[in-house]
Design a protein around this motif. Sequence first.
Motif, PDB file in Angstrom:
ATOM      1  N   ASP A  18      -1.309   6.790  -3.602  1.00  0.00           N
ATOM      2  CA  ASP A  18      -1.701   6.561  -4.990  1.00  0.00           C
ATOM      3  C   ASP A  18      -0.626   5.760  -5.706  1.00  0.00           C
ATOM      4  OD1 ASP A  18      -4.024   8.003  -4.645  1.00  0.00           O
ATOM      5  OD2 ASP A  18      -3.091   9.897  -5.221  1.00  0.00           O
ATOM      6  N   GLY A  19      -1.059   4.827  -6.526  1.00  0.00           N
ATOM      7  CA  GLY A  19      -0.136   4.043  -7.325  1.00  0.00           C
ATOM      8  C   GLY A  19       0.490   2.863  -6.615  1.00  0.00           C
ATOM      9  N   ARG A  20       0.099   2.592  -5.384  1.00  0.00           N
ATOM     10  CA  ARG A  20       0.643   1.455  -4.641  1.00  0.00           C
ATOM     11  C   ARG A  20      -0.491   0.531  -4.247  1.00  0.00           C
ATOM     12  NH1 ARG A  20       5.701   2.465  -1.039  1.00  0.00           N
ATOM     13  NH2 ARG A  20       4.893   0.528  -0.235  1.00  0.00           N
ATOM     14  N   ASP A  21      -0.229  -0.758  -4.319  1.00  0.00           N
ATOM     15  CA  ASP A  21      -1.249  -1.728  -3.924  1.00  0.00           C
ATOM     16  C   ASP A  21      -1.452  -1.742  -2.414  1.00  0.00           C
ATOM     17  OD1 ASP A  21      -1.696  -2.531  -6.494  1.00  0.00           O
ATOM     18  OD2 ASP A  21      -0.326  -4.229  -6.399  1.00  0.00           O
TER      19      ASP A  21
END
Length: 159
Positions: free
Chosen positions: A73-76
């Motif tokens: 979550d929160g990472r491309d």
Amino acid sequence: MTCWDLEIPGRPSLVIRDTAWTNGERDVVLHRTETLPEMPARLTQLFNRERAGIHPVNADRRRILAYLAVPEDGRDRPRRRRSLTVQELVTACNAAWFAQLLGAAGVRLASPLDPLSGEPGRGEHEIHFDVDDTYTPVLAYVLTRLVPTLRKVGWLAGY
């Protein structure tokens, strides 16, 4: 170049491309086709990325690194998990599928050894296979790079 279709019931087909380059290098990657069906963003982040190099061990054998590409979550892009125990690697890839991979003729898992016990330890693993084996590097790529993402986006429910 050889293309393989990964068929998942009820989902669009994914194309895995195994390319031998003119400079002697070879790699496997999730190939982005011209028309891309609708799919989760986490899965699209893998297209033409997370290439898995195929490297010579000797004249008769090749290897592919067996690390995981794990979506967070929160990472491309997925995070690469390289320092694993054999159990962590097998569990993340689906134990039954991994057993099939390692059960093929000429395929073996090379693991770093724990210096104290001499048993497989934590670290980066390699899957070794015969030079003429075209199936193993593709399956190893799917299990280590795609399966964690396919599970995260719900495309492998029940597996």
